[in-house]
Design a protein around this motif. Structure first.
Motif, short mmCIF file in Angstrom:
data_model
loop_
_atom_site.label_atom_id
_atom_site.label_comp_id
_atom_site.label_asym_id
_atom_site.label_seq_id
_atom_site.Cartn_x
_atom_site.Cartn_y
_atom_site.Cartn_z
N GLY A 75 -5.50 4.80 13.88
CA GLY A 75 -5.46 3.62 14.40
C GLY A 75 -5.96 2.35 13.14
N THR A 76 -7.17 2.66 12.60
CA THR A 76 -7.48 1.75 11.37
C THR A 76 -6.35 1.56 10.34
N SER A 77 -5.69 2.75 10.00
CA SER A 77 -4.80 2.66 8.97
C SER A 77 -3.64 1.63 9.47
N LEU A 78 -3.12 1.95 10.49
CA LEU A 78 -1.94 0.96 11.14
C LEU A 78 -2.31 -0.43 11.26
N ILE A 79 -3.59 -0.77 11.79
CA ILE A 79 -3.95 -2.15 11.72
C ILE A 79 -4.04 -2.54 10.51
N ALA A 80 -4.39 -2.08 9.64
CA ALA A 80 -4.73 -2.44 8.20
C ALA A 80 -3.07 -2.84 7.36
N LEU A 81 -2.32 -1.75 7.87
CA LEU A 81 -0.82 -1.90 7.29
C LEU A 81 -0.30 -2.93 7.96
N VAL A 82 -0.54 -3.29 9.29
CA VAL A 82 0.20 -4.36 9.54
C VAL A 82 -0.35 -5.63 9.23
N ALA A 83 -1.62 -5.78 9.07
CA ALA A 83 -2.11 -7.00 8.33
C ALA A 83 -1.78 -7.54 7.10
N VAL A 84 -1.56 -6.38 6.28
CA VAL A 84 -1.24 -6.48 4.83
C VAL A 84 0.18 -6.81 4.91
N THR A 85 0.95 -6.25 5.76
CA THR A 85 2.42 -6.39 5.66
C THR A 85 2.72 -8.02 6.00
N PHE A 86 1.78 -8.78 6.96
CA PHE A 86 2.00 -10.10 7.14
C PHE A 86 1.47 -11.01 6.08
N ALA A 87 0.23 -10.24 5.40
CA ALA A 87 -0.75 -11.34 4.53
C ALA A 87 -0.24 -11.30 3.25
N VAL A 88 0.58 -10.39 2.72
CA VAL A 88 1.09 -10.31 1.35
C VAL A 88 2.02 -11.60 1.18
N PRO A 89 3.30 -11.56 1.88
CA PRO A 89 4.00 -12.80 1.77
C PRO A 89 3.44 -14.13 2.00
N LEU A 90 2.31 -14.30 2.72
CA LEU A 90 1.73 -15.46 3.05
C LEU A 90 0.89 -15.90 1.97
N ALA A 91 0.17 -14.72 1.45
CA ALA A 91 -0.74 -14.98 0.32
C ALA A 91 0.08 -15.36 -1.04
N LEU A 92 1.15 -14.66 -1.12
CA LEU A 92 1.89 -14.83 -2.43
C LEU A 92 2.42 -16.29 -2.26
N GLY A 93 3.06 -16.66 -1.43
CA GLY A 93 3.69 -18.05 -1.47
C GLY A 93 2.78 -18.84 -1.38
N THR A 94 1.54 -19.06 -0.81
CA THR A 94 0.66 -19.72 -0.93
C THR A 94 -0.12 -20.13 -2.32
N ALA A 95 -0.37 -18.85 -3.00
CA ALA A 95 -0.87 -18.93 -4.38
C ALA A 95 0.17 -19.55 -5.39
N LEU A 96 1.39 -19.29 -5.08
CA LEU A 96 2.49 -19.61 -6.01
C LEU A 96 2.70 -21.29 -5.81
N TYR A 97 2.41 -21.63 -4.65
CA TYR A 97 2.80 -22.99 -4.15
C TYR A 97 1.19 -23.95 -4.92
N ILE A 98 0.16 -23.42 -4.76
CA ILE A 98 -0.83 -24.08 -5.17
C ILE A 98 -0.79 -23.90 -6.72
N SER A 99 -0.53 -23.04 -7.41
CA SER A 99 -0.61 -22.82 -8.98
C SER A 99 0.58 -23.66 -9.54
N GLU A 100 1.81 -23.53 -9.13
CA GLU A 100 3.06 -23.89 -9.64
C GLU A 100 3.69 -25.15 -9.13
N TYR A 101 3.47 -25.48 -7.71
CA TYR A 101 4.36 -26.40 -7.33
C TYR A 101 3.26 -27.62 -6.74
N ALA A 102 2.10 -27.41 -6.49
CA ALA A 102 1.41 -28.53 -5.89
C ALA A 102 0.99 -29.46 -6.86
N PRO A 103 0.92 -30.77 -6.54
CA PRO A 103 0.70 -31.93 -7.42
C PRO A 103 -0.71 -31.68 -7.77
#
Length: 322
Positions: A75-103
Protein backbone atom coordinates in the motif's frame (compact mmCIF):
# COMPACT_ATOMS: atom_id res chain seq x y z
CA UNK A 1 63.92 15.15 -12.96
CA UNK A 2 61.27 14.39 -10.34
CA UNK A 3 58.32 16.83 -10.20
CA UNK A 4 58.28 19.06 -7.21
CA UNK A 5 55.53 18.36 -4.70
CA UNK A 6 53.28 21.30 -3.98
CA UNK A 7 52.21 21.79 -0.40
CA UNK A 8 49.07 23.75 0.38
CA UNK A 9 49.32 25.87 3.46
CA UNK A 10 45.91 26.29 4.95
CA UNK A 11 45.02 29.21 7.13
CA UNK A 12 43.54 28.68 10.57
CA UNK A 13 40.07 29.72 9.37
CA UNK A 14 40.24 27.13 6.56
CA UNK A 15 41.15 24.38 9.03
CA UNK A 16 38.31 25.37 11.34
CA UNK A 17 35.82 25.42 8.45
CA UNK A 18 37.01 22.05 7.15
CA UNK A 19 36.74 20.53 10.64
CA UNK A 20 33.25 21.96 11.15
CA UNK A 21 32.03 20.57 7.80
CA UNK A 22 33.50 17.13 8.49
CA UNK A 23 32.06 17.09 11.98
CA UNK A 24 28.62 18.03 10.68
CA UNK A 25 28.69 15.27 8.06
CA UNK A 26 29.89 12.71 10.58
CA UNK A 27 27.19 13.80 13.05
CA UNK A 28 24.44 13.29 10.45
CA UNK A 29 25.70 9.78 9.67
CA UNK A 30 26.01 9.01 13.38
CA UNK A 31 22.43 10.12 14.06
CA UNK A 32 21.17 7.94 11.20
CA UNK A 33 23.12 5.01 12.62
CA UNK A 34 21.67 5.59 16.09
CA UNK A 35 18.13 5.72 14.66
CA UNK A 36 18.66 2.43 12.83
CA UNK A 37 20.17 0.74 15.89
CA UNK A 38 17.35 2.04 18.12
CA UNK A 39 14.67 0.69 15.78
CA UNK A 40 16.46 -2.63 15.46
CA UNK A 41 16.77 -3.09 19.23
CA UNK A 42 13.13 -2.19 19.82
CA UNK A 43 11.97 -4.44 16.96
CA UNK A 44 13.96 -7.59 17.78
CA UNK A 45 11.21 -9.11 19.96
CA UNK A 46 8.60 -8.85 17.21
CA UNK A 47 11.02 -10.00 14.53
CA UNK A 48 11.94 -12.97 16.71
CA UNK A 49 8.28 -14.00 16.94
CA UNK A 50 7.28 -13.39 13.32
CA UNK A 51 10.54 -14.30 11.59
CA UNK A 52 10.38 -14.24 7.82
CA UNK A 53 6.56 -14.22 8.01
CA UNK A 54 6.82 -10.57 8.99
CA UNK A 55 7.34 -9.74 5.30
CA UNK A 56 4.65 -12.08 3.93
CA UNK A 57 1.74 -11.82 6.40
CA UNK A 58 -1.08 -9.40 5.60
CA UNK A 59 -2.87 -9.38 8.97
CA UNK A 60 -1.92 -7.14 11.91
CA UNK A 61 -2.66 -8.97 15.18
CA UNK A 62 0.55 -8.66 17.23
CA UNK A 63 -0.94 -9.98 20.46
CA UNK A 64 -1.84 -13.29 18.80
CA UNK A 65 1.46 -13.53 16.92
CA UNK A 66 -0.17 -13.09 13.50
CA UNK A 67 1.24 -9.89 12.03
CA UNK A 68 3.28 -8.65 9.08
CA UNK A 69 3.78 -5.77 6.68
CA UNK A 70 2.97 -7.42 3.34
CA UNK A 71 -0.23 -5.41 2.91
CA UNK A 72 0.99 -2.08 4.26
CA UNK A 73 4.32 -2.11 2.41
CA UNK A 74 2.54 -2.69 -0.90
CA UNK A 75 0.00 0.00 0.00
CA UNK A 76 2.84 2.39 0.80
CA UNK A 77 4.49 1.67 -2.54
CA UNK A 78 1.26 2.13 -4.51
CA UNK A 79 0.46 5.48 -2.86
CA UNK A 80 4.00 6.67 -3.53
CA UNK A 81 3.91 5.52 -7.16
CA UNK A 82 0.59 7.30 -7.77
CA UNK A 83 2.04 10.44 -6.18
CA UNK A 84 5.19 10.36 -8.30
CA UNK A 85 3.19 9.69 -11.48
CA UNK A 86 1.29 12.94 -11.02
CA UNK A 87 4.06 14.98 -9.40
CA UNK A 88 6.81 14.43 -12.01
CA UNK A 89 5.06 16.12 -14.98
CA UNK A 90 3.83 18.94 -12.74
CA UNK A 91 7.24 19.53 -11.18
CA UNK A 92 9.06 19.25 -14.51
CA UNK A 93 6.74 21.72 -16.23
CA UNK A 94 6.90 24.18 -13.34
CA UNK A 95 10.69 24.00 -13.14
CA UNK A 96 11.07 24.54 -16.89
CA UNK A 97 8.68 27.49 -16.86
CA UNK A 98 10.44 29.20 -13.96
CA UNK A 99 13.95 28.63 -15.32
CA UNK A 100 13.33 29.14 -19.05
CA UNK A 101 10.10 30.99 -19.78
CA UNK A 102 9.10 33.13 -16.81
CA UNK A 103 9.98 36.86 -16.99
CA UNK A 104 12.89 37.84 -14.77
CA UNK A 105 10.68 40.05 -12.59
CA UNK A 106 8.37 37.08 -11.88
CA UNK A 107 11.01 34.40 -11.41
CA UNK A 108 11.88 35.23 -7.81
CA UNK A 109 8.21 35.43 -6.80
CA UNK A 110 7.35 32.10 -8.42
CA UNK A 111 10.37 30.46 -6.81
CA UNK A 112 9.30 31.76 -3.39
CA UNK A 113 5.72 30.56 -3.87
CA UNK A 114 6.84 27.06 -4.83
CA UNK A 115 9.23 26.89 -1.89
CA UNK A 116 6.51 28.08 0.49
CA UNK A 117 4.34 25.12 -0.55
CA UNK A 118 6.92 22.85 1.05
CA UNK A 119 6.32 24.61 4.38
CA UNK A 120 2.57 23.92 4.44
CA UNK A 121 1.82 21.42 7.27
CA UNK A 122 0.78 17.91 6.28
CA UNK A 123 -2.48 18.22 8.19
CA UNK A 124 -3.54 21.11 5.93
CA UNK A 125 -3.04 18.97 2.85
CA UNK A 126 -4.96 16.17 4.56
CA UNK A 127 -7.91 18.44 5.35
CA UNK A 128 -7.89 19.78 1.80
CA UNK A 129 -7.89 16.24 0.45
CA UNK A 130 -10.74 15.05 2.70
CA UNK A 131 -13.12 18.01 2.44
CA UNK A 132 -12.42 19.34 -1.05
CA UNK A 133 -10.41 17.12 -3.36
CA UNK A 134 -12.16 13.84 -2.63
CA UNK A 135 -15.58 15.00 -3.86
CA UNK A 136 -14.01 16.37 -7.05
CA UNK A 137 -11.97 13.23 -7.76
CA UNK A 138 -14.67 10.60 -7.24
CA UNK A 139 -16.35 11.28 -10.64
CA UNK A 140 -12.93 11.09 -12.30
CA UNK A 141 -12.27 7.76 -10.57
CA UNK A 142 -15.64 6.46 -11.78
CA UNK A 143 -14.84 7.51 -15.35
CA UNK A 144 -11.39 5.87 -15.23
CA UNK A 145 -12.92 2.68 -13.85
CA UNK A 146 -15.56 2.68 -16.61
CA UNK A 147 -13.14 3.30 -19.48
CA UNK A 148 -10.04 1.51 -18.22
CA UNK A 149 -11.60 -1.06 -15.92
CA UNK A 150 -10.23 -3.86 -18.11
CA UNK A 151 -6.82 -2.99 -16.65
CA UNK A 152 -6.64 -4.77 -13.26
CA UNK A 153 -5.16 -1.84 -11.37
CA UNK A 154 -8.08 0.42 -12.43
CA UNK A 155 -10.78 -2.17 -11.82
CA UNK A 156 -13.19 -1.86 -8.88
CA UNK A 157 -14.53 -5.41 -8.39
CA UNK A 158 -17.14 -4.49 -5.79
CA UNK A 159 -19.22 -2.27 -8.12
CA UNK A 160 -20.47 -2.03 -11.69
CA UNK A 161 -19.26 1.36 -12.99
CA UNK A 162 -22.02 1.42 -15.63
CA UNK A 163 -24.78 1.10 -13.02
CA UNK A 164 -26.22 4.60 -12.38
CA UNK A 165 -27.28 3.54 -8.90
CA UNK A 166 -23.74 2.61 -7.84
CA UNK A 167 -22.73 4.25 -4.56
CA UNK A 168 -19.83 6.69 -4.83
CA UNK A 169 -18.48 5.53 -1.46
CA UNK A 170 -16.76 2.66 -3.29
CA UNK A 171 -14.35 5.23 -4.75
CA UNK A 172 -13.61 7.29 -1.63
CA UNK A 173 -10.65 6.96 0.76
CA UNK A 174 -8.67 5.20 -1.95
CA UNK A 175 -5.02 4.86 -2.90
CA UNK A 176 -5.71 7.14 -5.86
CA UNK A 177 -6.96 10.05 -3.73
CA UNK A 178 -4.21 9.63 -1.15
CA UNK A 179 -1.63 9.58 -3.95
CA UNK A 180 -2.98 12.83 -5.41
CA UNK A 181 -2.68 14.59 -2.05
CA UNK A 182 0.84 13.29 -1.51
CA UNK A 183 1.70 14.41 -5.06
CA UNK A 184 0.88 18.01 -4.07
CA UNK A 185 3.15 17.62 -1.05
CA UNK A 186 6.21 16.31 -2.90
CA UNK A 187 5.92 18.58 -5.95
CA UNK A 188 7.70 21.60 -4.32
CA UNK A 189 10.88 19.71 -3.40
CA UNK A 190 11.02 18.05 -6.80
CA UNK A 191 10.46 21.39 -8.52
CA UNK A 192 13.21 23.07 -6.49
CA UNK A 193 15.78 20.40 -7.36
CA UNK A 194 14.90 20.36 -11.06
CA UNK A 195 14.85 24.16 -11.28
CA UNK A 196 18.29 24.51 -9.71
CA UNK A 197 19.76 21.94 -12.09
CA UNK A 198 18.16 23.50 -15.17
CA UNK A 199 19.49 26.94 -14.26
CA UNK A 200 23.03 25.51 -14.08
CA UNK A 201 22.99 24.45 -17.74
CA UNK A 202 26.07 26.08 -19.39
CA UNK A 203 25.30 29.47 -20.93
CA UNK A 204 27.72 28.85 -23.79
CA UNK A 205 25.88 25.73 -24.88
CA UNK A 206 22.55 27.53 -24.65
CA UNK A 207 23.78 30.41 -26.80
CA UNK A 208 25.46 28.01 -29.21
CA UNK A 209 22.21 26.11 -29.81
CA UNK A 210 20.31 29.37 -30.38
CA UNK A 211 23.05 30.70 -32.67
CA UNK A 212 22.73 27.59 -34.84
CA UNK A 213 19.08 28.40 -35.43
CA UNK A 214 17.43 26.34 -32.70
CA UNK A 215 14.13 27.44 -31.22
CA UNK A 216 13.84 27.93 -27.49
CA UNK A 217 12.19 24.53 -27.10
CA UNK A 218 14.85 23.00 -29.33
CA UNK A 219 17.54 24.49 -27.09
CA UNK A 220 15.79 23.13 -23.98
CA UNK A 221 15.44 19.68 -25.56
CA UNK A 222 19.04 19.48 -26.78
CA UNK A 223 20.88 21.29 -23.95
CA UNK A 224 18.87 21.83 -20.76
CA UNK A 225 17.08 18.49 -20.47
CA UNK A 226 20.14 16.30 -21.22
CA UNK A 227 22.22 18.37 -18.81
CA UNK A 228 19.55 18.12 -16.11
CA UNK A 229 18.69 14.43 -16.60
CA UNK A 230 20.43 13.47 -13.36
CA UNK A 231 18.60 16.21 -11.49
CA UNK A 232 15.25 15.05 -12.87
CA UNK A 233 15.89 11.46 -11.79
CA UNK A 234 17.39 12.48 -8.46
CA UNK A 235 14.57 14.90 -7.68
CA UNK A 236 12.01 12.26 -8.58
CA UNK A 237 13.61 9.70 -6.27
CA UNK A 238 13.92 12.19 -3.42
CA UNK A 239 10.24 12.99 -3.85
CA UNK A 240 9.54 9.27 -3.84
CA UNK A 241 11.45 8.96 -0.57
CA UNK A 242 9.27 11.60 1.04
CA UNK A 243 6.10 10.07 -0.39
CA UNK A 244 6.97 6.71 1.18
CA UNK A 245 7.13 8.25 4.65
CA UNK A 246 4.16 10.62 4.51
CA UNK A 247 1.91 10.04 7.53
CA UNK A 248 -0.77 12.51 8.60
CA UNK A 249 -2.27 13.35 5.21
CA UNK A 250 -2.48 9.69 4.23
CA UNK A 251 -3.87 8.73 7.65
CA UNK A 252 -6.66 11.32 7.32
CA UNK A 253 -7.73 10.17 3.86
CA UNK A 254 -7.49 6.39 3.66
CA UNK A 255 -9.82 3.77 5.05
CA UNK A 256 -7.32 1.27 6.55
CA UNK A 257 -7.46 -2.33 5.33
CA UNK A 258 -5.03 -5.11 6.22
CA UNK A 259 -5.00 -6.98 2.96
CA UNK A 260 -3.17 -6.42 -0.30
CA UNK A 261 -5.28 -3.91 -2.21
CA UNK A 262 -4.02 -3.68 -5.82
CA UNK A 263 -7.05 -1.69 -7.07
CA UNK A 264 -6.02 1.93 -6.62
CA UNK A 265 -9.50 3.39 -7.29
CA UNK A 266 -11.29 1.22 -4.74
CA UNK A 267 -12.12 2.26 -1.20
CA UNK A 268 -9.51 1.04 1.27
CA UNK A 269 -5.75 1.42 1.45
CA UNK A 270 -2.97 1.44 4.01
CA UNK A 271 0.64 2.47 4.51
CA UNK A 272 3.37 1.79 7.04
CA UNK A 273 3.38 5.33 8.40
CA UNK A 274 -0.43 5.41 8.70
CA UNK A 275 -0.33 2.03 10.47
CA UNK A 276 2.10 3.39 13.06
CA UNK A 277 -0.04 6.50 13.61
CA UNK A 278 -3.20 4.39 13.88
CA UNK A 279 -1.94 1.74 16.34
CA UNK A 280 0.68 3.62 18.37
CA UNK A 281 -1.63 4.84 21.15
CA UNK A 282 -3.18 1.44 21.90
CA UNK A 283 -0.17 -0.80 21.34
CA UNK A 284 0.85 -3.42 23.89
CA UNK A 285 4.57 -4.08 24.44
CA UNK A 286 4.69 -6.69 21.67
CA UNK A 287 2.52 -4.45 19.50
CA UNK A 288 4.94 -1.58 20.04
CA UNK A 289 7.83 -3.83 19.05
CA UNK A 290 5.92 -4.80 15.88
CA UNK A 291 5.37 -1.13 15.05
CA UNK A 292 9.09 -0.50 15.54
CA UNK A 293 9.81 -3.35 13.13
CA UNK A 294 7.48 -1.76 10.57
CA UNK A 295 9.23 1.56 11.12
CA UNK A 296 12.60 -0.12 10.61
CA UNK A 297 11.44 -1.54 7.27
CA UNK A 298 10.24 1.90 6.16
CA UNK A 299 13.47 3.50 7.37
CA UNK A 300 15.59 1.11 5.32
CA UNK A 301 13.32 1.53 2.31
CA UNK A 302 13.51 5.33 2.28
CA UNK A 303 17.24 5.21 3.03
CA UNK A 304 17.83 3.02 -0.02
CA UNK A 305 15.78 5.37 -2.22
CA UNK A 306 17.65 8.46 -1.02
CA UNK A 307 21.07 6.84 -1.42
CA UNK A 308 20.15 5.76 -4.95
CA UNK A 309 19.09 9.35 -5.72
CA UNK A 310 22.40 10.70 -4.41
CA UNK A 311 24.39 8.25 -6.51
CA UNK A 312 22.43 9.08 -9.67
CA UNK A 313 22.83 12.83 -9.16
CA UNK A 314 26.56 12.58 -8.38
CA UNK A 315 27.20 10.51 -11.53
CA UNK A 316 25.25 12.84 -13.80
CA UNK A 317 26.90 15.72 -15.60
CA UNK A 318 25.06 18.35 -13.56
CA UNK A 319 25.85 16.57 -10.29
CA UNK A 320 29.53 16.21 -11.16
CA UNK A 321 29.74 19.89 -12.09
CA UNK A 322 28.11 20.84 -8.80
Amino acid sequence: MRPRRLATRREHADRVFRGAIRSGGALVLLIMLFVGVFLLLRAKDALGIAGIRFFTTQAWEPDSGNFGIAAVIIGTSLIALVAVTFAVPLALGTALYISEYAPLRMRASLTTLVDLMAAVPSVVFGLWGVFYLQDKVVPVAQWISTVLGWIPVFNVPSVDPRDPLTSTTAYTSSTFIAGLVVAMMITPIMTSIMREVFMQAPLGEREGALALGSTRWGMIRSVVLPYGAGGIIGGTMLGLGRALGETIAVYMIISPVFEIQPHILQNGANSVSALIALRYGEATPIGMSALMAAGLALFLMTLAVNFAASIIVSRSRSGADS
